[in-house]
Design a protein around this motif. Sequence first.
Motif, PDB file in Angstrom:
ATOM      1  N   SER A  81       0.787  -1.236   0.000  1.00  0.00           N
ATOM      2  CA  SER A  81       0.000   0.000   0.000  1.00  0.00           C
ATOM      3  C   SER A  81       0.823   1.291   0.000  1.00  0.00           C
ATOM      4  CB  SER A  81      -0.933   0.017   1.206  1.00  0.00           C
ATOM      5  OG  SER A  81      -0.182  -0.043   2.393  1.00  0.00           O
ATOM      6  N   VAL A  82       2.136   1.167   0.062  1.00  0.00           N
ATOM      7  CA  VAL A  82       2.975   2.370   0.056  1.00  0.00           C
ATOM      8  C   VAL A  82       4.347   2.057  -0.558  1.00  0.00           C
ATOM      9  CG1 VAL A  82       3.973   2.065   2.365  1.00  0.00           C
ATOM     10  CG2 VAL A  82       3.717   4.357   1.460  1.00  0.00           C
ATOM     11  N   THR A  83       4.873   3.047  -1.258  1.00  0.00           N
ATOM     12  CA  THR A  83       6.247   2.989  -1.752  1.00  0.00           C
ATOM     13  C   THR A  83       6.940   4.248  -1.260  1.00  0.00           C
ATOM     14  OG1 THR A  83       5.725   1.690  -3.713  1.00  0.00           O
ATOM     15  CG2 THR A  83       7.722   3.018  -3.817  1.00  0.00           C
ATOM     16  N   GLU A  84       8.143   4.084  -0.735  1.00  0.00           N
ATOM     17  CA  GLU A  84       8.929   5.225  -0.278  1.00  0.00           C
ATOM     18  C   GLU A  84      10.231   5.251  -1.055  1.00  0.00           C
ATOM     19  OE1 GLU A  84       9.408   4.784   3.931  1.00  0.00           O
ATOM     20  OE2 GLU A  84       7.288   5.161   4.326  1.00  0.00           O
ATOM     21  N   ILE A  85      10.538   6.401  -1.622  1.00  0.00           N
ATOM     22  CA  ILE A  85      11.777   6.588  -2.374  1.00  0.00           C
ATOM     23  C   ILE A  85      12.604   7.636  -1.656  1.00  0.00           C
ATOM     24  CG2 ILE A  85      12.800   7.233  -4.579  1.00  0.00           C
ATOM     25  CD1 ILE A  85      10.094   6.471  -5.889  1.00  0.00           C
ATOM     26  N   THR A  86      13.807   7.259  -1.253  1.00  0.00           N
ATOM     27  CA  THR A  86      14.731   8.192  -0.605  1.00  0.00           C
ATOM     28  C   THR A  86      15.768   8.610  -1.634  1.00  0.00           C
ATOM     29  OG1 THR A  86      14.386   7.064   1.505  1.00  0.00           O
ATOM     30  CG2 THR A  86      16.288   8.548   1.344  1.00  0.00           C
ATOM     31  N   LEU A  87      15.928   9.915  -1.794  1.00  0.00           N
ATOM     32  CA  LEU A  87      16.792  10.482  -2.829  1.00  0.00           C
ATOM     33  C   LEU A  87      18.037  11.135  -2.239  1.00  0.00           C
ATOM     34  CD1 LEU A  87      13.965  12.375  -4.742  1.00  0.00           C
ATOM     35  CD2 LEU A  87      14.988  10.196  -5.420  1.00  0.00           C
ATOM     36  N   THR A  88      19.044  11.309  -3.071  1.00  0.00           N
ATOM     37  CA  THR A  88      20.191  12.117  -2.688  1.00  0.00           C
ATOM     38  C   THR A  88      19.743  13.581  -2.642  1.00  0.00           C
ATOM     39  OG1 THR A  88      20.891  12.490  -4.980  1.00  0.00           O
ATOM     40  CG2 THR A  88      21.810  10.540  -3.851  1.00  0.00           C
ATOM     41  N   GLU A  89      20.523  14.403  -2.009  1.00  0.00           N
ATOM     42  CA  GLU A  89      20.225  15.842  -1.950  1.00  0.00           C
ATOM     43  C   GLU A  89      20.176  16.424  -3.366  1.00  0.00           C
ATOM     44  OE1 GLU A  89      18.919  18.877   0.115  1.00  0.00           O
ATOM     45  OE2 GLU A  89      19.761  17.200   1.229  1.00  0.00           O
ATOM     46  N   GLU A  90      21.117  16.022  -4.206  1.00  0.00           N
ATOM     47  CA  GLU A  90      21.152  16.496  -5.598  1.00  0.00           C
ATOM     48  C   GLU A  90      19.873  16.114  -6.347  1.00  0.00           C
ATOM     49  OE1 GLU A  90      23.614  15.868  -9.773  1.00  0.00           O
ATOM     50  OE2 GLU A  90      24.219  14.724  -8.011  1.00  0.00           O
ATOM     51  N   ALA A  91      19.436  14.860  -6.185  1.00  0.00           N
ATOM     52  CA  ALA A  91      18.228  14.399  -6.877  1.00  0.00           C
ATOM     53  C   ALA A  91      16.998  15.160  -6.391  1.00  0.00           C
ATOM     54  CB  ALA A  91      18.044  12.899  -6.666  1.00  0.00           C
ATOM     55  N   ALA A  92      16.885  15.372  -5.086  1.00  0.00           N
ATOM     56  CA  ALA A  92      15.747  16.116  -4.551  1.00  0.00           C
ATOM     57  C   ALA A  92      15.707  17.526  -5.142  1.00  0.00           C
ATOM     58  CB  ALA A  92      15.819  16.172  -3.029  1.00  0.00           C
ATOM     59  N   CYS A 136      11.629  18.347  -5.086  1.00  0.00           N
ATOM     60  CA  CYS A 136      10.814  17.681  -4.073  1.00  0.00           C
ATOM     61  C   CYS A 136      11.675  17.455  -2.832  1.00  0.00           C
ATOM     62  CB  CYS A 136      10.271  16.341  -4.603  1.00  0.00           C
ATOM     63  SG  CYS A 136      11.549  15.133  -4.998  1.00  0.00           S
ATOM     64  N   THR A 137      11.100  16.827  -1.823  1.00  0.00           N
ATOM     65  CA  THR A 137      11.873  16.515  -0.623  1.00  0.00           C
ATOM     66  C   THR A 137      12.728  15.268  -0.880  1.00  0.00           C
ATOM     67  OG1 THR A 137      10.087  15.163   0.271  1.00  0.00           O
ATOM     68  CG2 THR A 137      10.104  17.496   0.889  1.00  0.00           C
ATOM     69  N   ARG A 138      13.620  14.968   0.044  1.00  0.00           N
ATOM     70  CA  ARG A 138      14.497  13.809  -0.117  1.00  0.00           C
ATOM     71  C   ARG A 138      13.745  12.495  -0.016  1.00  0.00           C
ATOM     72  NH1 ARG A 138      19.568  13.364   2.970  1.00  0.00           N
ATOM     73  NH2 ARG A 138      19.877  11.753   1.432  1.00  0.00           N
ATOM     74  N   LYS A 139      12.560  12.500   0.623  1.00  0.00           N
ATOM     75  CA  LYS A 139      11.755  11.285   0.699  1.00  0.00           C
ATOM     76  C   LYS A 139      10.411  11.527   0.019  1.00  0.00           C
ATOM     77  CE  LYS A 139      11.680   8.025   3.896  1.00  0.00           C
ATOM     78  NZ  LYS A 139      11.519   7.357   5.188  1.00  0.00           N
ATOM     79  N   ILE A 140      10.104  10.653  -0.938  1.00  0.00           N
ATOM     80  CA  ILE A 140       8.815  10.683  -1.625  1.00  0.00           C
ATOM     81  C   ILE A 140       8.014   9.486  -1.115  1.00  0.00           C
ATOM     82  CG2 ILE A 140       7.619  10.550  -3.840  1.00  0.00           C
ATOM     83  CD1 ILE A 140      10.251  11.583  -5.134  1.00  0.00           C
ATOM     84  N   VAL A 141       6.821   9.753  -0.608  1.00  0.00           N
ATOM     85  CA  VAL A 141       5.937   8.699  -0.117  1.00  0.00           C
ATOM     86  C   VAL A 141       4.777   8.585  -1.096  1.00  0.00           C
ATOM     87  CG1 VAL A 141       4.469   7.935   1.777  1.00  0.00           C
ATOM     88  CG2 VAL A 141       6.592   9.178   2.271  1.00  0.00           C
ATOM     89  N   ILE A 142       4.620   7.402  -1.666  1.00  0.00           N
ATOM     90  CA  ILE A 142       3.553   7.146  -2.636  1.00  0.00           C
ATOM     91  C   ILE A 142       2.555   6.200  -1.984  1.00  0.00           C
ATOM     92  CG2 ILE A 142       2.992   6.337  -4.952  1.00  0.00           C
ATOM     93  CD1 ILE A 142       6.113   6.694  -5.499  1.00  0.00           C
ATOM     94  N   LYS A 143       1.312   6.664  -1.852  1.00  0.00           N
ATOM     95  CA  LYS A 143       0.266   5.863  -1.216  1.00  0.00           C
ATOM     96  C   LYS A 143      -0.724   5.406  -2.285  1.00  0.00           C
ATOM     97  CE  LYS A 143       0.594   8.551   3.031  1.00  0.00           C
ATOM     98  NZ  LYS A 143      -0.111   9.416   3.973  1.00  0.00           N
ATOM     99  N   TYR A 144      -1.238   4.169  -2.116  1.00  0.00           N
ATOM    100  CA  TYR A 144      -2.194   3.617  -3.077  1.00  0.00           C
ATOM    101  C   TYR A 144      -2.973   2.497  -2.408  1.00  0.00           C
ATOM    102  CZ  TYR A 144       2.176   1.026  -3.453  1.00  0.00           C
ATOM    103  OH  TYR A 144       3.346   0.378  -3.158  1.00  0.00           O
ATOM    104  N   ASP A 145      -4.100   2.136  -3.029  1.00  0.00           N
ATOM    105  CA  ASP A 145      -4.892   1.012  -2.546  1.00  0.00           C
ATOM    106  C   ASP A 145      -4.226  -0.288  -2.977  1.00  0.00           C
ATOM    107  OD1 ASP A 145      -6.878   2.519  -1.335  1.00  0.00           O
ATOM    108  OD2 ASP A 145      -8.040   2.680  -3.193  1.00  0.00           O
ATOM    109  N   GLN A 146      -4.219  -1.252  -2.094  1.00  0.00           N
ATOM    110  CA  GLN A 146      -3.586  -2.542  -2.382  1.00  0.00           C
ATOM    111  C   GLN A 146      -4.173  -3.170  -3.645  1.00  0.00           C
ATOM    112  OE1 GLN A 146      -3.537  -5.198   0.931  1.00  0.00           O
ATOM    113  NE2 GLN A 146      -2.545  -6.842  -0.198  1.00  0.00           N
ATOM    114  N   GLU A 147      -5.464  -2.979  -3.892  1.00  0.00           N
ATOM    115  CA  GLU A 147      -6.104  -3.563  -5.071  1.00  0.00           C
ATOM    116  C   GLU A 147      -5.545  -2.989  -6.367  1.00  0.00           C
ATOM    117  OE1 GLU A 147      -8.400  -1.946  -2.627  1.00  0.00           O
ATOM    118  OE2 GLU A 147      -8.049  -3.796  -1.536  1.00  0.00           O
TER     119      GLU A 147
END
Length: 132
Positions: free
Chosen positions: A79-90, A95-106
């Motif tokens: 139900s969630v994916t978290e992407i942690t980025l380098t400072e350069e990538a952010a 965006c912030t260094r951590k992207i939180v992607i929320k979705y329904d399991q279905e």
Amino acid sequence: MNTVLNAGFLYAGADEETDVLLIGFADDEFDPQEYILLQKTLDPGEEDAESGFDKIHISYNNEAQSMYGGILKLYFSASVTEITLTEEAAGQLNCTRKIVIKYDQEDADLPVFHKYLLQMFADDEEVLSLDL
């Protein structure tokens, strides 16, 4: 504070014509306003490796906010994916260094995502964390 994307559409697959793996999360399938797209060439050549094009390409909301590499950690669950980025990538993705992607399991075809995530991160196994 984290960048949060509420995804109503998820995609994982391979484009055989262009030889590219694609994993995407978007707020809408047909008219996305927010999205994360991960791409990786299946068979990068020597020139690709020298230029850094053998790394995962990440885009956030438009191609101007994208780059090769920059992913420190990717955690995927039902139900969630978290992407942690380098400072350069952010900075490049605006965006912030951590992207939180929320979705329904279905919405997530877990076996398909599992397959393509393993393939995409085969060269960077320590970056990927799966909780299925």
